[in-house]
Design an enzyme around this catalytic site. Structure first.
Site, short mmCIF file in Angstrom:
data_model
loop_
_atom_site.label_atom_id
_atom_site.label_comp_id
_atom_site.label_asym_id
_atom_site.label_seq_id
_atom_site.Cartn_x
_atom_site.Cartn_y
_atom_site.Cartn_z
N GLU A 196 5.15 -1.04 -5.11
CA GLU A 196 4.44 -2.14 -5.75
C GLU A 196 3.94 -1.77 -7.15
O GLU A 196 3.60 -0.61 -7.40
CB GLU A 196 3.21 -2.51 -4.91
CG GLU A 196 3.59 -3.01 -3.54
CD GLU A 196 2.42 -3.01 -2.56
OE1 GLU A 196 2.37 -3.92 -1.73
OE2 GLU A 196 1.57 -2.10 -2.60
N ASP B 159 -1.86 -4.48 5.05
CA ASP B 159 -1.84 -4.76 3.61
C ASP B 159 -0.47 -5.14 3.10
O ASP B 159 -0.14 -4.96 1.94
CB ASP B 159 -2.40 -3.55 2.82
CG ASP B 159 -1.64 -2.26 3.11
OD1 ASP B 159 -0.70 -2.30 3.94
OD2 ASP B 159 -1.96 -1.22 2.51
N1 LIG Z 1 -6.36 -1.79 1.68
C1 LIG Z 1 -6.12 -0.86 0.79
O1 LIG Z 1 -6.58 -0.92 -0.37
C2 LIG Z 1 -5.34 0.35 1.19
C3 LIG Z 1 -5.27 1.46 0.34
C4 LIG Z 1 -4.59 2.59 0.77
C5 LIG Z 1 -3.95 2.57 2.02
N2 LIG Z 1 -4.01 1.46 2.79
C6 LIG Z 1 -3.37 1.42 4.11
O2 LIG Z 1 -4.19 2.16 4.99
C7 LIG Z 1 -3.39 2.65 6.06
C8 LIG Z 1 -3.70 4.10 6.30
O3 LIG Z 1 -3.24 4.87 5.19
P1 LIG Z 1 -3.18 6.45 5.30
O4 LIG Z 1 -2.74 6.94 3.97
O5 LIG Z 1 -4.42 6.96 5.90
O6 LIG Z 1 -1.97 6.60 6.37
P2 LIG Z 1 -1.64 7.84 7.30
O7 LIG Z 1 -0.21 7.64 7.72
O8 LIG Z 1 -2.02 9.13 6.66
O9 LIG Z 1 -2.61 7.65 8.57
C9 LIG Z 1 -2.49 6.57 9.45
C10 LIG Z 1 -3.03 7.04 10.81
O10 LIG Z 1 -3.02 5.91 11.69
C11 LIG Z 1 -2.70 6.40 12.98
N3 LIG Z 1 -2.26 5.28 13.81
C12 LIG Z 1 -1.10 4.59 13.76
N4 LIG Z 1 -1.10 3.61 14.70
C13 LIG Z 1 -2.29 3.70 15.34
C14 LIG Z 1 -2.89 2.97 16.41
N5 LIG Z 1 -2.23 1.97 17.01
N6 LIG Z 1 -4.14 3.30 16.82
C15 LIG Z 1 -4.80 4.34 16.21
N7 LIG Z 1 -4.28 5.07 15.21
C16 LIG Z 1 -3.05 4.76 14.78
C17 LIG Z 1 -1.64 7.47 12.73
O11 LIG Z 1 -1.49 8.36 13.80
C18 LIG Z 1 -2.19 8.14 11.47
O12 LIG Z 1 -2.99 9.25 11.77
C19 LIG Z 1 -1.94 2.39 5.65
O13 LIG Z 1 -1.47 1.27 6.37
C20 LIG Z 1 -2.02 2.09 4.18
O14 LIG Z 1 -0.97 1.23 3.75
C21 LIG Z 1 -4.70 0.36 2.41
#
Ligand SMILES: NC(=O)c1ccc[n+]([C@@H]2O[C@H](COP(=O)([O-])OP(=O)(O)OC[C@H]3O[C@@H](n4cnc5c(N)ncnc54)[C@H](O)[C@@H]3O)[C@@H](O)[C@H]2O)c1
Length: 353
Positions: free
Chosen positions: A66, A237
């Site tokens: 993006e 997101d």
């Molecule tokens: N809203 C925003 O501004 C914003 C900004 C950054 C990241 N994000 C989003 O936040 C999310 C997390 O990002 P990250 O960098 O920490 O990712 P990451 O991959 O490092 O961590 C995600 C975690 O979620 C866990 N997980 C997956 N499914 C699960 C479930 N059903 N129940 C419990 N845990 C579960 C995984 O095991 C992993 O540890 C991503 O989806 C990312 O796109 C959003």
């Protein structure tokens, strides 16, 4: 004859990952989160000045890449960011980013920076800034569901801005929870590992969902959400990527960053287009109501908006001033005679002999 040296404007301050880490560690993570939150709040307060557009997304089966641009009329900023939930299994980051800020009056860049760390910091600062306005007063316990790369930043921001003292943790992968506990021990927080999302939400005033899975997931079901809580849902997101059962939306007052983008990417993609939401900038400016009563469920449907990245770029630019936490990159071709780009190239041939 050797080539003329580039002009001063051709050198663009560049913050590498190494320098970002040095800068953040020098200031202190909690202080950075608090200061960043006030930059973001300040920019939300002058929302109407900014160019606003939903981010430009290029989707694939594996994830999304993006571009997130905005301008306040003085400076222009954009972030390049990806989201690839399957990366983690291959030893790669789910989210990586870099950003650029330029002068609107001449278009010359003023800052180029890593933004992977900065995105985690700004996302957490945004969540906590929003929670400061919406969460129950005297909140002390947060459920943190999803204990990946973003999670420690979310926890520290909620501690610094909202007084969270206890974290109830759940991740489908216990290794992620153990990593969080190791990273945050010694930060003055009580850390409780839970064996389900249901267990994690018990006694929590704030529930943060921060999981990564490119599907319509159900991390929280309606029965798990008691009255009066604040939900900080940030993992959903993207189109087709959500975390909450839609029944929760109907029991909540939903707050968003930029409505046109959240309709495409947020939890509210699950409900009709006329489902009521409030933009956070209006709450901050007193034009919309935030929390109005104790039993109200407030839900921040956070997807991440360009103005938060602009604030982060603005913050880093201010912080590196007169420090050694950046390098000057010879990034712009900038001939002495602006019309003689070719001549500059030709004169440089001398350097190659
Ligand atoms: N809203 C925003 O501004 C914003 C900004 C950054 C990241 N994000 C989003 O936040 C999310 C997390 O990002 P990250 O960098 O920490 O990712 P990451 O991959 O490092 O961590 C995600 C975690 O979620 C866990 N997980 C997956 N499914 C699960 C479930 N059903 N129940 C419990 N845990 C579960 C995984 O095991 C992993 O540890 C991503 O989806 C990312 O796109 C959003």
């Amino acid at each position: 004859m050797s080539a003329p040296q580039p002009s001063k404007l051709a050198f663009v301050p560049f913050v590498s990952v190494e320098n970002m880490m040095r800068l953040v560690n020098r200031i202190g993570v909690s202080t950075v989160l608090t200061e960043l939150a006030s930059y973001i709040e300040e920019d939300f307060g002058r929302w109407e000045l900014f160019d606003k557009t939903p981010r430009v997304a290029s989707h694939s089966a594996e994830g999304v890449i993006e571009l997130m641009p905005t301008s306040d009329g003085i400076m222009y900023g954009f972030k390049y960011v990806n989201g690839h939930p399957k990366n983690m299994a291959n030893g790669l980051q789910t989210v990586t980013a870099l950003g650029l800020m330029s002068h609107v009056d001449n278009g010359y860049p003023a800052l180029l920076t890593e933004m992977t760390l900065l995105t985690a910091l700004r996302t957490a600062a945004t969540s906590a800034m929003v929670a400061k306005h919406l969460a129950p007063t005297h909140s002390h316990t947060m459920a943190m569901i999803g204990n990946g790369a973003q999670s420690e930043f979310q926890a520290l921001a909620m501690a610094a801005l909202c007084g969270i003292k206890t974290l109830r943790l759940y991740d489908i992968d216990a290794a992620a929870t153990n990593k969080l506990i190791q990273n945050l021990s010694g930060h003055g927080l009580e850390l409780v590992a839970c064996s389900s999302a249901q267990e994690a939400v018990e006694g929590a005033q704030i529930i943060t969902t921060c999981t990564a899975d490119k599907q319509l997931a159900t991390i929280l079901t309606d029965n798990m959400v008691g009255s009066g809580v604040h939900i900080n849902a940030i993992g959903g997101d993207c189109p087709g990527k959500t975390e909450l059962h839609h029944d929760i939306l109907y029991r909540s007052d939903v707050f968003v960053e930029f409505e046109p983008q959240t309709r495409i990417e947020g939890e509210i993609q699950q409900v009709p287009a006329d489902f009521p939401v409030s933009e956070m900038w209006k709450v901050i400016n007193g034009e919309s109501k935030g929390r109005t009563h104790d039993g109200q469920i407030t839900l921040f449907d956070g997807v991440g908006f360009a103005i938060e990245d602009f604030s982060a770029l603005r913050y880093i630019r201010d912080k590196i001033h007169n420090t050694a936490f950046y390098q000057e990159l010879d990034m712009l071709a900038d001939p002495d005679d602006p019309r003689d780009l070719f001549g500059m190239l030709q004169r440089a041939r001398g350097d190659e002999k």
